[in-house]
Design a protein around this motif. Structure first.
Motif, PDB file in Angstrom:
ATOM      1  N   THR A 268      18.280  -8.602 -37.935  1.00  0.00           N
ATOM      2  CA  THR A 268      17.951  -7.562 -38.916  1.00  0.00           C
ATOM      3  C   THR A 268      16.560  -6.864 -38.740  1.00  0.00           C
ATOM      4  OG1 THR A 268      19.470  -8.881 -40.394  1.00  0.00           O
ATOM      5  CG2 THR A 268      17.919  -7.129 -41.402  1.00  0.00           C
TER       6      THR A 268
ATOM      7  N   TYR B  41      15.824  -2.793 -37.781  1.00  0.00           N
ATOM      8  CA  TYR B  41      15.133  -2.097 -38.668  1.00  0.00           C
ATOM      9  C   TYR B  41      13.783  -1.618 -37.683  1.00  0.00           C
ATOM     10  CZ  TYR B  41      16.332  -2.186 -43.723  1.00  0.00           C
ATOM     11  OH  TYR B  41      17.196  -1.780 -44.695  1.00  0.00           O
TER      12      TYR B  41
ATOM     13  N   ALA C 238      19.046   3.192 -35.994  1.00  0.00           N
ATOM     14  CA  ALA C 238      19.708   1.904 -36.184  1.00  0.00           C
ATOM     15  C   ALA C 238      21.441   2.446 -36.811  1.00  0.00           C
ATOM     16  CB  ALA C 238      19.435   1.218 -37.619  1.00  0.00           C
TER      17      ALA C 238
ATOM     18  N   ALA D 180      10.610  -0.992 -42.657  1.00  0.00           N
ATOM     19  CA  ALA D 180      11.575  -0.032 -43.269  1.00  0.00           C
ATOM     20  C   ALA D 180      10.971   1.312 -43.464  1.00  0.00           C
ATOM     21  CB  ALA D 180      12.167  -0.439 -44.577  1.00  0.00           C
TER      22      ALA D 180
ATOM     23  N   ARG E 243      10.434   3.576 -40.384  1.00  0.00           N
ATOM     24  CA  ARG E 243      11.632   4.183 -39.865  1.00  0.00           C
ATOM     25  C   ARG E 243      12.323   4.627 -41.129  1.00  0.00           C
ATOM     26  NH1 ARG E 243       9.841   4.564 -35.033  1.00  0.00           N
ATOM     27  NH2 ARG E 243       9.829   2.264 -33.872  1.00  0.00           N
TER      28      ARG E 243
ATOM     29  N   ARG F 191      13.953   3.720 -43.929  1.00  0.00           N
ATOM     30  CA  ARG F 191      15.000   3.182 -44.341  1.00  0.00           C
ATOM     31  C   ARG F 191      14.824   2.280 -45.486  1.00  0.00           C
ATOM     32  NH1 ARG F 191      15.117   1.465 -38.598  1.00  0.00           N
ATOM     33  NH2 ARG F 191      16.358   3.262 -37.489  1.00  0.00           N
ATOM     34  N   ASN F 192      15.968   1.730 -46.202  1.00  0.00           N
ATOM     35  CA  ASN F 192      15.855   1.094 -47.388  1.00  0.00           C
ATOM     36  C   ASN F 192      15.115  -0.224 -47.334  1.00  0.00           C
ATOM     37  OD1 ASN F 192      16.386  -0.148 -49.933  1.00  0.00           O
ATOM     38  ND2 ASN F 192      18.340   0.599 -50.151  1.00  0.00           N
TER      39      ASN F 192
ATOM     40  N   LEU G  39      25.431   1.579 -44.285  1.00  0.00           N
ATOM     41  CA  LEU G  39      25.235   3.019 -44.034  1.00  0.00           C
ATOM     42  C   LEU G  39      25.146   3.657 -45.567  1.00  0.00           C
ATOM     43  CD1 LEU G  39      25.237   5.578 -42.522  1.00  0.00           C
ATOM     44  CD2 LEU G  39      27.638   5.745 -42.906  1.00  0.00           C
TER      45      LEU G  39
ATOM     46  N   HIS H 166      21.683   3.060 -47.006  1.00  0.00           N
ATOM     47  CA  HIS H 166      20.662   3.543 -46.162  1.00  0.00           C
ATOM     48  C   HIS H 166      19.730   2.476 -45.475  1.00  0.00           C
ATOM     49  CE1 HIS H 166      18.352   7.055 -44.337  1.00  0.00           C
ATOM     50  NE2 HIS H 166      17.467   6.813 -44.913  1.00  0.00           N
ATOM     51  N   ALA H 167      20.420   1.308 -45.169  1.00  0.00           N
ATOM     52  CA  ALA H 167      19.666   0.635 -44.187  1.00  0.00           C
ATOM     53  C   ALA H 167      19.815   0.800 -42.711  1.00  0.00           C
ATOM     54  CB  ALA H 167      20.401  -0.995 -44.785  1.00  0.00           C
ATOM     55  N   ILE H 168      20.962   1.801 -42.441  1.00  0.00           N
ATOM     56  CA  ILE H 168      20.927   1.992 -41.053  1.00  0.00           C
ATOM     57  C   ILE H 168      21.164   3.514 -41.078  1.00  0.00           C
ATOM     58  CG2 ILE H 168      22.174  -0.092 -40.296  1.00  0.00           C
ATOM     59  CD1 ILE H 168      24.906   1.075 -40.422  1.00  0.00           C
ATOM     60  N   ASP H 169      21.151   4.163 -39.856  1.00  0.00           N
ATOM     61  CA  ASP H 169      21.569   5.650 -39.621  1.00  0.00           C
ATOM     62  C   ASP H 169      22.910   6.108 -39.704  1.00  0.00           C
ATOM     63  OD1 ASP H 169      18.583   5.916 -39.928  1.00  0.00           O
ATOM     64  OD2 ASP H 169      18.505   5.145 -37.851  1.00  0.00           O
TER      65      ASP H 169
END
Length: 457
Positions: free
Chosen positions: A109, A113, A118, A177, A180, A182-183, A203, A206-209
């Motif tokens: 993980t 990140y 991602a 995070a 980049r 992200r969350n 998704l 918003h942990a990945i793109d």
């Protein structure tokens, strides 16, 4: 005119070569996507593999590196090394959890990140990033007396060291995070509460793109995106028609993957130490010494790359030394002490609970059983030696039957135990008669008439 014609032909040739080389070369550089696959626990071999792949991508001016992951986690030191290489890479890195059914847990993980992009395949999951590389009590022992307020404090760190490690991990993943975009809140939750997310959930959070079915779909979706590389430079990706090429691990990475398994390192250490012991017991055999030295150095090299407990390693070495002493000077007590020290050291040796880096209890039990069997063999030999008749010295000579070779009054010569001895006695003997050894005084046998069968001549 001839000179001008030659110059014109040469110029046309040069232009033609440049026209052939430059577009193709630029297109190759712009349209190359290298794939790096991490399948299994993250360790020194994975870190070496990623470093080599990023260096190769930079040399070949690849458009992007796809870091394909299916990992339960791994060593904290190797994870941070991979992340440092990604953050300093001059080639964009797309983290991709695949295939369907794969996961990027714990260290995976953090790495996801850290990547510039991602992505996850459908049917995959990430999370459970709580650090587990924390020393604890020995397996099977209670960690402490239950507190009546334990229910209210179940979310609080158990001790200061756990709090320090957890807070450090939270700060680290939040910084990734924020870097980049992200969350960060869910990232902290993944560390503190071991939270997990599916591909669609990640998704939406918003942990990945993005979610991509395969590498080709991933390259189509990220085409035209702008990513920020190290040093603040930006790059617009052109990956729609990129050629996907897998990067195979080099020989060094494959070698590290084998020997950095704690069980393999443990076996190498045992073979090395006992190879040297056998060489010292039988000097000149050469093979045990050569094999033992090589295995010992490889085992120590592997252990040096792993987060080991040196107190455990010291106990193991003390146990092996005691067993070696037991082999030369049997006492049983020293041998049992060696077995106990060795088992305790083996239990304490690897100080992590990371998946794929646990020392096998079965291996420890087998080695401990072998050592215990060795002690039992020594104990049996010691009992037989104490109960059996003496084999050397004056006590071994008493009671033997000797053949009289010649005799004059009270002395003469006899043959016994494969040797000719000078003898004396109160009885009178004739050559060829049999006599019994009663004692030995200053290399002279005291003999008498046989009282029974006696031993062999």
């Amino acid at each position: 005119m001839q000179i001008m014609k030659a110059a014109l032909v040469a110029a046309i040739g040069i232009v033609a070569c440049l026209a052939c080389l430059r577009p193709g070369s630029a297109e190759d550089h712009r349209r190359l996507a290298l794939t790096v696959t991490i399948d299994g626990a993250i360790g020194p071999a994975s870190a070496s593999y990623v470093k080599e792949a990023l260096a190769k991508a930079s040399e070949r001016r690849a458009e992007i590196v796809i870091l394909r992951m299916n990992t339960p986690g791994g060593l904290n030191s190797s994870m941070r090394e991979i992340i440092a290489d990604i953050l300093g890479s001059t080639v964009p890195v797309a983290g991709y959890v695949a295939p369907a059914g794969a996961h990027a847990a714990s260290a995976g993980t953090y790495i996801l990140y850290a990547t510039h992009i991602a992505a996850m395949a459908p049917g995959t999951n990430i999370g459970a990033a709580t650090p587990v590389q924390i020393g604890g009590s020995l397996p099977g022992l209670p960690s402490g007396t239950p507190d009546k307020d334990s229910k209210d404090k179940k979310d609080e760190p158990k001790d200061a060291m756990t709090a320090k490690v957890t807070n450090d991990a939270v700060a680290f993943i939040r910084s990734l995070a924020e870097l980049r975009g992200r969350n960060a809140d869910w990232a902290e939750k993944a560390v503190r509460e071991a939270a997990t997310l599916s591909a669609n959930g990640a998704l939406q959070a918003h942990a990945i793109d993005l979610v991509a079915r395969d590498e080709a779909d991933l390259l189509r979706q990220i085409d035209g995106r702008v990513v920020e590389l190290g040093g603040g430079t930006t790059q617009r990706l052109a990956t729609r028609d990129a050629v996907i090429e897998a990067v195979d691990p080099g020989g060094i990475s494959r070698f590290l993957a084998v020997i950095t398994d704690p069980n393999v390192a443990f076996i190498l250490l045992m073979v090395g130490i006992y190879g040297l012991i056998f060489e010292f017991m039988s000097p000149g055999t050469v093979a045990p010494g050569v094999v033992g030295t090589i295995c010992l150095l490889l085992g120590l090299y592997a252990l040096n790359m792993l987060p080991i407990n040196y107190a455990g390693l010291g106990l193991m070495l003390v146990g092996i030394a005691l067993l070696a002493i037991e082999a030369f000077n049997p006492t049983v007590v020293i041998g049992l002490g060696g077995v106990v020290a060795f088992v305790l050291g083996a239990i304490m040796l690897v100080r992590v609970e990371a998946p794929g880096y646990r020392l096998s209890w079965s291996l420890i039990a087998v080695v401990a059983a072998i050592f215990s069997g060795f002690v039992l063999v020594v104990l049996g030999a010691l009992r037989r030696a104490r109960r059996g008749s003496p084999r050397v010295g004056a006590q071994a000579m008493r009671g033997l039957i000797a053949e009289v070779l010649d005799w004059n009054e009270n002395e003469g010569h006899v043959f016994t135990h494969g040797e000719r001895w000078q003898a004396r006695g109160a009885d009178s003997f004739k050559p060829g008669e049999r006599a019994e050894v009663a004692n030995i005084v200053d290399l002279t046998l005291v003999v008498r008439r046989p009282s029974g069968e006696g031993g062999q001549v």
